[in-house]
Design an enzyme around this catalytic site. Sequence first.
Site, PDB file in Angstrom:
ATOM      1  N   GLU A 269     147.980   3.312 -43.533  1.00  0.00           N
ATOM      2  CA  GLU A 269     147.870   4.328 -44.580  1.00  0.00           C
ATOM      3  C   GLU A 269     148.051   5.650 -43.860  1.00  0.00           C
ATOM      4  O   GLU A 269     147.201   6.069 -43.090  1.00  0.00           O
ATOM      5  CB  GLU A 269     146.492   4.215 -45.239  1.00  0.00           C
ATOM      6  CG  GLU A 269     146.500   4.681 -46.671  1.00  0.00           C
ATOM      7  CD  GLU A 269     146.073   6.118 -46.825  1.00  0.00           C
ATOM      8  OE1 GLU A 269     146.890   7.014 -46.484  1.00  0.00           O
ATOM      9  OE2 GLU A 269     144.947   6.359 -47.256  1.00  0.00           O
TER      10      GLU A 269
ATOM     11  N   GLU B  37     152.815  17.739 -42.835  1.00  0.00           N
ATOM     12  CA  GLU B  37     151.493  17.576 -43.431  1.00  0.00           C
ATOM     13  C   GLU B  37     150.561  18.551 -42.691  1.00  0.00           C
ATOM     14  O   GLU B  37     150.316  18.410 -41.493  1.00  0.00           O
ATOM     15  CB  GLU B  37     151.005  16.143 -43.231  1.00  0.00           C
ATOM     16  CG  GLU B  37     149.623  15.922 -43.817  1.00  0.00           C
ATOM     17  CD  GLU B  37     149.106  14.505 -43.611  1.00  0.00           C
ATOM     18  OE1 GLU B  37     149.090  14.025 -42.469  1.00  0.00           O
ATOM     19  OE2 GLU B  37     148.707  13.886 -44.611  1.00  0.00           O
TER      20      GLU B  37
ATOM     21  N   LYS C 259     137.199   1.073 -34.659  1.00  0.00           N
ATOM     22  CA  LYS C 259     137.195   2.245 -33.783  1.00  0.00           C
ATOM     23  C   LYS C 259     137.263   3.496 -34.640  1.00  0.00           C
ATOM     24  O   LYS C 259     138.288   3.848 -35.201  1.00  0.00           O
ATOM     25  CB  LYS C 259     138.380   2.244 -32.811  1.00  0.00           C
ATOM     26  CG  LYS C 259     138.102   3.236 -31.669  1.00  0.00           C
ATOM     27  CD  LYS C 259     139.319   3.883 -31.079  1.00  0.00           C
ATOM     28  CE  LYS C 259     139.888   5.027 -31.840  1.00  0.00           C
ATOM     29  NZ  LYS C 259     139.050   6.241 -31.917  1.00  0.00           N
TER      30      LYS C 259
ATOM     31  N   CYS D  97     144.645  12.840 -47.397  1.00  0.00           N
ATOM     32  CA  CYS D  97     146.022  12.329 -47.270  1.00  0.00           C
ATOM     33  C   CYS D  97     146.771  12.427 -48.592  1.00  0.00           C
ATOM     34  O   CYS D  97     147.973  12.667 -48.605  1.00  0.00           O
ATOM     35  CB  CYS D  97     146.011  10.906 -46.749  1.00  0.00           C
ATOM     36  SG  CYS D  97     144.946   9.804 -47.650  1.00  0.00           S
TER      37      CYS D  97
END
Length: 496
Positions: free
Chosen positions: A263, A392, A188, A297
């Site tokens: 992750e 973040e 997906k 990331c």
Amino acid sequence: MSMLEKLRGHLPEPCLEGKTIWTDGEWRSARHGSTFTNVSPIDGSRLFDVARGMGEDVDAAVASARAAAPAWHAIGGAARARVLRAFAAEIRGASASLGLAETIDAGRPIALTGASGAQRAADLVEFYAGLADKISGRVYDMPAGQSASMVREPYGVIAAITPWNYPLANALTKLAPILACGNTVVLKPAEQTPVVTTILPELLRRAGLPKGVVNVVTGLGQEAGAALVSHRDVAKVSFTGSTQTGRRIAALAGEHLKGVVLELGGKSALIVFDDADIDRAADAAVFTSFMNQGQTCTSCNRIIVQRNVLDEFLTRCRAKLAKIRFGDPLDPMTQVGPVVSKQQMERITRLTDGVVPVPLDLDCFRPTDGGYFVKPLIAVDFDPESAFARTEIFGPAMSIRTFDDDAEAFRLANDTEYGLAGSCWTSSLARAEVAKSSVQAGVIWINCVHVLTPAVPVSGHKSSGIGIEYGVDAIEQYMRVKSVVTLAGGWTSPFA
Ligand code: NAI
Ligand code: MG
């Protein structure tokens, strides 16, 4: 020419009509007919409507993957390796289409998608092709007349849920090891960037992949994504994305007692000691903070610099930033394009609101009309407890803090809930050694940043994840262990 016109001819025709769900070797609309709109961040224009898959579409995709699983395992690792190698060659051959799709859909500059992006993607697939025929178990030392062994076998159907920041690389980081081990998969892709994944099924078919081994369900996270995670025939979930969504997926997977590979986010530090090559360190800080508009990331945009070199470091960072070419990602000279979506643009603006920026020369910043551009920001003076300092951001923002002694540098570097990556700049071997053991992160770059190869694993510490991506070690996550014990002379019950 509109962004959609530029894509025509590069994508399968059915996808342009909303048939973006790929199951059992065919393009389909969502079963109940709903779609959602996908746009290009270059000008905000609508590309095409995408199938909004839900439970029934997930059921069909999982059934297709389940039916294909035994045969894909049974052909053996060498045959799977051949398919993966052929797939890598197809990726290289399709670099123009893949590059255009990623650039128009996600805004990543064509200089980084196109041929170089396809090359990196193909290298990754070839790395796992090389492992597909080297999967092995163990034989244990047992008394005479007994034997015991362990074999590794694929799980069956694995769900891969990917984010929007590197749509091609993220998809292949999941698909390559999952397929090498003999599993089948339902992918997906992120709702913001479903275009690249419309190209992959045809490449896989040409490479000889049997139908049903890879299925794609486009849709929203809380609909198609959640349905996949809770599906009883999905044995494991491999996810890349935000820590918040990772927690939700882990909780849902926990209810169904299935494993996860996660992750997740980061807030990584780049430490600059006063004995470092300050010019190179500034290059690294600017690159890691602004490449892909900060949407990486492993970005090490939390800079921690020794106080006595702050002025020199900052002067160099400003000069280097002034030379980066921000603009139209379809221009081959562009180095940094727009952020992925209007929502992301607003999120970054919210997180950086009120932060005092260091004055910057931004003549190099040339946004496209209607494009989702965010001005780069460097901040030295900010509240260390603010959302800007702790969250973040996933945008073009560099924060800088100073330290006086080494212990403080490492304390600041680790003062975060995350632990994905880190970069340390020093000419002292002793300091580099201390950094290796002191920085709590899945990958530490010494005097470099973002040097990643398919062979080197990355494994998020703390809230940055569970499990491993890349490398030989990622393979074991996609196989389960089965032990077999045989007694030649017959077995006697302890009750007898
Ligand atoms: P997200 O983590 O919510 O989305 C990633 C993927 O997860 C998408 O495919 C989405 O459809 C799916 N998803 C969302 N909710 C789900 C659920 N309940 N069950 C199953 N699947 C689900 O990320 P989002 O909202 O697009 O971005 C927000 C922030 O997340 C970014 O600003 C950034 O800070 C962070 N992020 C981090 C990434 C990383 O690689 N570390 C990648 C993308 C976003
Ligand atoms: Mg898009």
